[in-house]
Design an enzyme around this catalytic site. Structure first.
Site, PDB file in Angstrom:
ATOM      1  N   GLU A  45      55.342 -39.176  37.034  1.00 21.54           N
ATOM      2  CA  GLU A  45      54.944 -38.447  38.259  1.00 21.54           C
ATOM      3  C   GLU A  45      53.574 -38.959  38.662  1.00 21.54           C
ATOM      4  O   GLU A  45      52.605 -38.813  37.897  1.00 21.54           O
ATOM      5  CB  GLU A  45      54.900 -36.925  38.035  1.00 21.54           C
ATOM      6  N   TYR A  48      48.199 -36.872  39.358  1.00 24.31           N
ATOM      7  CA  TYR A  48      48.219 -36.855  40.820  1.00 24.31           C
ATOM      8  C   TYR A  48      46.826 -37.140  41.362  1.00 24.31           C
ATOM      9  O   TYR A  48      45.823 -36.702  40.778  1.00 24.31           O
ATOM     10  CB  TYR A  48      48.689 -35.485  41.333  1.00 24.31           C
ATOM     11  N   GLU A  84      63.094 -33.943  43.185  1.00 22.38           N
ATOM     12  CA  GLU A  84      63.268 -32.635  42.542  1.00 22.38           C
ATOM     13  C   GLU A  84      63.952 -31.667  43.509  1.00 22.38           C
ATOM     14  O   GLU A  84      63.895 -31.848  44.736  1.00 22.38           O
ATOM     15  CB  GLU A  84      61.862 -32.119  42.172  1.00 22.38           C
ATOM     16  N   GLN A 140      57.110 -37.523  45.701  1.00 15.14           N
ATOM     17  CA  GLN A 140      58.511 -37.572  45.434  1.00 15.14           C
ATOM     18  C   GLN A 140      59.184 -38.331  46.559  1.00 15.14           C
ATOM     19  O   GLN A 140      58.662 -38.379  47.667  1.00 15.14           O
ATOM     20  CB  GLN A 140      59.075 -36.168  45.324  1.00 15.14           C
ATOM     21  N   ASN A 151      59.720 -31.360  30.598  1.00 18.74           N
ATOM     22  CA  ASN A 151      58.790 -31.791  31.646  1.00 18.74           C
ATOM     23  C   ASN A 151      57.524 -30.947  31.546  1.00 18.74           C
ATOM     24  O   ASN A 151      57.592 -29.712  31.536  1.00 18.74           O
ATOM     25  CB  ASN A 151      59.406 -31.572  33.034  1.00 18.74           C
ATOM     26  N   GLU A 152      56.388 -31.595  31.476  1.00 12.95           N
ATOM     27  CA  GLU A 152      55.104 -30.884  31.423  1.00 12.95           C
ATOM     28  C   GLU A 152      55.205 -29.705  30.454  1.00 12.95           C
ATOM     29  O   GLU A 152      54.913 -28.550  30.804  1.00 12.95           O
ATOM     30  CB  GLU A 152      54.651 -30.456  32.826  1.00 12.95           C
TER      31      GLU A 152
HETATM   32  O1  AHR Z   1      55.948 -32.841  41.740  1.00  8.70           O
HETATM   33  C1  AHR Z   1      55.656 -31.494  41.840  1.00  8.70           C
HETATM   34  C2  AHR Z   1      55.379 -30.857  40.490  1.00  8.70           C
HETATM   35  O2  AHR Z   1      54.228 -31.405  39.940  1.00  8.70           O
HETATM   36  C3  AHR Z   1      56.427 -31.084  39.443  1.00  8.70           C
HETATM   37  O3  AHR Z   1      57.480 -30.180  39.544  1.00  8.70           O
HETATM   38  C4  AHR Z   1      55.671 -30.866  38.171  1.00  8.70           C
HETATM   39  O4  AHR Z   1      56.197 -31.602  37.098  1.00  8.70           O
HETATM   40  C5  AHR Z   1      54.259 -31.287  38.529  1.00  8.70           C
HETATM   41  O5  AHR Z   1      53.319 -30.375  38.127  1.00  8.70           O
END
Ligand code: AHR
Length: 497
Positions: free
Chosen positions: A302, A239, A25, A351, A172-173
């Site tokens: 992600e 995450y 990103e 990332q 995205n999201e």
């Molecule tokens: O990866 C960092 C952020 O995490 C991304 O921009 C977003 O999609 C997610 O919340």
């Protein structure tokens, strides 16, 4: 003694190579400095793209790369990033730290990067602040080979042939930074956008809808029920952060140091990483109601362990170190994706360089490979392989509050005909003796490459090779099996022949 059973005659789903995908990103030093240094940089580059980084990434066979975000994608206008670099619009990256984004890395540069890596591009389209026409024309710009307004613009900017980009994400999201939408509203918008993303020539589009945040099964239900017929993939973002979800007993502790942590934190992190299995199982169950043929792929586009930023760095840049703990997170996550490859067709680590759980860290002209990089190296043989039936008989390790299985594994038969087992020993302090029983085929030797260290071990610019891949002496396979000792906190690749 733990027991691993591998049935080489039971082939299950194909492990899509895109499970080994990445995400990058416009965030911190993820693109600028980490990948793109500009043509005039003293750092060796090809058209501004770092040669050392490209070479390292080619070695792990990056199959697909998602770009330009993330949250940034829903703010991005692709037209800002085309044409002569000096004339590109300078904007403020309001998603990540308010830095000036000069758009010197745009569509042409990204697609050049993908060509240098030999990977598929995956474009994340702007739904939050963009328009249907903008995204539709972006696809036309990249894919139209004939006479059309966007093909003409592309040619004017120096690219004759279309790039033939297949993978396009629509938002995205969208439940969060991409517009805070409800699932029903997003599903309608998704259909509108998807309708105007046209195929050009023989380029078939693979359209991905924005999926849930972690355990939001209601989102998956609504979006797949209402728009499933128009999508090829559905994303899932999750995450690993101890204490991230409200149901989590470890409330309060979200992000902590990437390198300074104790065993309690280590095992909590692994509990959170293993939760991916439950999440995928749950979303598969929902998707199966509407898509029992499993046409729609689940794309974990992600994932990764998100720790506190390194002290002394800009917290908005999300730059973190990467230890053996992260290697174990990667190993169990990739095993989980392999094991769910009947539905999971893509996953993108967040990332790729210098941001969150990276495979590469850079500092000026220096570059180091993280323990996570080495896991991708050990696992690359699974790409496009046939998942094999396997089972671990074992017990648990950890603390009283955070128990995890001692061993976590997956197995496949590769396109080279070789059978590979990847396994992680999750115990921070104890080696594990594993007896592996094989059925279905006869083998004579097991070749083992592995990564091991103490849970806090990591590579640094002063000590770049502290954690690296080592090789064990070959192990003879007798009486339909073999025994192997997995060091504490280790990841193994075992190739049978
Ligand atoms: O990866 C960092 C952020 O995490 C991304 O921009 C977003 O999609 C997610 O919340």
């Amino acid at each position: 003694m733990k027991h691993l059973f591998v049935n080489t005659s039971r082939r299950l789903s194909k492990i899509d190579k895109n499970i080994y995908g990445h995400f990058s990103e416009h965030l911190g030093r993820g693109i600028y400095g980490g990948i793109y240094v500009g043509k005039d940089s003293p750092i060796p580059n090809v058209r501004g793209i770092r040669s050392d980084v490209v070479q390292a990434l080619r070695n792990i066979r990056v199959p697909i790369l998602r770009w330009p975000g993330g949250c940034f994608a829903d703010y991005y206008n692709w037209r800002d990033g085309i044409g002569p670099a000096s004339e590109r619009r300078r904007i403020v990256n309001t998603s990540w730290g308010g830095t000036v984004e000069d758009n010197s890395f745009g569509t042409h540069e990204f697609l050049d990067l993908c060509e240098q890596l030999g990977c598929s591009p995956y474009i994340a389209g702007n739904v939050g602040s963009g328009t249907v026409r903008e995204l539709s024309e972006w696809v036309e710009y990249m894919n139209s080979g004939g006479e059309s307004p966007m093909a003409g613009l592309r040619r004017k900017n120096g690219r004759e042939e279309p790039w033939k980009v297949s993978y396009v994400g629509i938002g995205n999201e969208s439940w969060g930074c991409g517009g805070h939408m409800s699932a029903g509203y997003y599903a309608d918008l998704y259909k509108q956008y998807a309708t105007y993303l046209r195929p050009y020539g023989d380029t078939r589009l693979y359209k991905l809808a924005c999926g849930p945040d972690g355990a939001d099964y209601a989102w998956t239900d609504a979006v797949v029920r209402q728009a499933g017929k128009y999508m090829d993939g559905l994303s899932l973002h999750y995450y690993t952060m101890p204490g991230y979800y409200p149901t989590d007993p470890y409330k309060g502790e979200k992000k902590s140091s990437a390198t300074e942590f104790d065993e309690a934190n280590y095992y909590r992190t692994l509990v959170r990483a293993l939760y991916m299995d439950e999440l995928i199982t749950g979303h598969k169950f929902v998707m199966d109601q509407y898509d029992p043929e499993k046409r729609i792929g689940l794309s974990v586009d992600e994932w990764g362990a998100w720790h506190a930023a390194e002290p002394g760095t800009n917290p908005a840049f999300l730059y973190q170190q990467n230890t053996m703990r992260d290697a174990i997170v990667a190993a169990v996550s990739l095993n989980i994706f392999n094991r769910h490859s009947d539905r999971v067709r893509m996953a993108n680590l967040a990332q790729m360089v210098n941001v969150i759980q990276s495979v590469i860290l850079t500092e000026g002209e220096k570059m180091i490979l993280t323990p996570t990089y080495h896991v991708f190296e050990l696992y690359k043989g699974h790409q496009e392989a046939a998942l094999l039936e396997s089972y671990v008989q074992q017990d648990f390790v950890g603390t009283e509050e955070a128990q995890v299985p001692a061993i976590h594994a997956s197995a496949s038969e590769g396109t080279d005909g070789k059978v590979r087992i990847t396994l992680a020993n999750l115990s921070a302090g104890e080696a594990q003796s594993i007896r592996c029983t094989l059925s279905g085929r006869d083998f004579s030797t097991a070749a083992v490459r592995y990564l091991a260290g103490s849970m806090n071990d990591h590579n640094s610019f002063d000590e770049p090779d502290k954690v690296g891949i080592r090789t064990m002496p070959g192990i003879a396979i007798e009486n339909g099996g073999f025994s192997v000792e997995a060091p504490a906190c280790s990841v193994l690749e075992i190739v049978l022949s």
